[in-house]
Design an enzyme around this catalytic site. Structure first.
Site, mmCIF file in Angstrom:
data_model
loop_
_atom_site.group_PDB
_atom_site.id
_atom_site.type_symbol
_atom_site.label_atom_id
_atom_site.label_comp_id
_atom_site.label_asym_id
_atom_site.label_seq_id
_atom_site.Cartn_x
_atom_site.Cartn_y
_atom_site.Cartn_z
ATOM 1 N N ASP A 198 0.852 -1.144 0.022
ATOM 2 C CA ASP A 198 0.038 0.062 0.037
ATOM 3 C C ASP A 198 0.667 1.107 -0.092
ATOM 4 O O ASP A 198 1.994 1.399 0.579
ATOM 5 C CB ASP A 198 -0.907 0.032 1.260
ATOM 6 C CG ASP A 198 -1.946 0.734 1.218
ATOM 7 O OD1 ASP A 198 -2.258 1.408 0.051
ATOM 8 O OD2 ASP A 198 -2.593 1.330 2.008
ATOM 9 N N ASN A 254 -10.795 -2.236 -4.739
ATOM 10 C CA ASN A 254 -10.120 -1.375 -5.733
ATOM 11 C C ASN A 254 -10.829 -0.993 -7.021
ATOM 12 O O ASN A 254 -10.501 -0.093 -7.699
ATOM 13 C CB ASN A 254 -8.589 -1.876 -6.010
ATOM 14 C CG ASN A 254 -7.688 -1.597 -4.788
ATOM 15 O OD1 ASN A 254 -6.869 -2.555 -4.451
ATOM 16 N ND2 ASN A 254 -8.020 -0.742 -3.832
#
Ligand code: IPE
Ligand code: IPE
Ligand code: MG
Length: 231
Positions: A15, A63
């Site tokens: 991330d 996502n």
């Protein structure tokens, strides 16, 4: 690196690509590109250190709700590395598996994934799982439905055999970069006794030394699995 107890299976939530790029006044897509390059560097280092299995979170099911432009750019990156630049994958010299619902990906990318999986299936020195359109809750629902369709009673063994990671040891260590302290729907079933390690570094800047530090930190932990340890 000091004498350490090496995790057999490391999972990584990669991330922070977008923030890393924005801090450099670059588009988020640039962060994703640099993130992929770092994935090769860090996975290669993990395998060199002797880690057998690395599972990376490349794209979550959630996502896909990002702006279409970003999703398209991510698909383009997958197309590039699963197709034109696939040599980069082969250089790792490990078996590659893609985990998740890839049926949403453009057909050519699905085909390329199939080819890479077939071409590396015989490699036994290491395994790289790349999670794409993966969500742990979706994985569990799919697993239960598979068991129901087969008329099987769901117990820990049958459930384990129906998840994407069937037959693999659970991750010993889960690393998340980017500063957030959460799992974001990653490996919820498999993470039951994983050691968690959170780094404030953004993924593109997470270095080989940072990986070693995470492993050293893991190595010093006492895994009790609910049991007691006599002093
Ligand atoms: C992780 O980086 C990669 C993907 C989720 C595809 P992010 O894109 O989440 O980057 P940040 O968290 O916004 O910085
Ligand atoms: C998790 O990161 C998914 C990947 C790294 C692929 P996100 O950026 O999607 O997670 P949240 O939204 O911060 O929970
Ligand atoms: Mg993020």
């Amino acid at each position: 690196m000091k004498r350490i107890k090496l995790p057999a299976h490391i999972a990584v939530i990669m991330d922070g690509n977008g923030r890393w790029a924005r801090r450099r006044f670059r588009p988020r897509a640039y962060g994703h590109r640099m993130g992929v390059q770092n994935m090769f560097k860090i996975c290669g280092h993990a395998f060199n250190l002797g880690v057998r299995i690395v599972t990376v979170f490349a794209l979550s099911a959630e996502n896909l709700s990002r702006p279409k432009e970003e999703v398209d750019e991510l698909f383009e990156l997958f197309r590039s590395y699963f197709s034109k630049k696939r040599e980069r994958m082969y250089e790792l010299n490990v078996k590659i598996c893609v985990l998740g619902d890839i049926s949403v990906l453009p057909a050519d990318i699905q085909d390329s994934i199939g080819e890479i999986e077939r071409a590396t299936a015989h490699l036994t020195s290491g395994l790289l799982n790349i999670c794409v359109n993966y969500g742990a809750r979706q994985e569990l629902v799919r697993a239960v439905n598979k068991a129901v369709a087969l008329g099987r009673v769901v117990d820990e063994n049958s459930l384990e055999s129906m998840v994407y990671t069937a037959g693999l040891p659970d991750p010993d260590l889960i690393i998340r970069t980017g500063g957030e302290i959460r799992l974001s729907n990653f490996l919820l079933y498999q993470a039951a006794y994983s050691e968690l390690y959170f780094s404030g570094k953004m993924w593109p800047e997470f270095s080989k030394r940072d990986l070693e530090k995470a492993i050293e930190n893991y190595s010093a932990r006492d895994r009790r699995y609910g049991n007691v340890r006599e002093e």
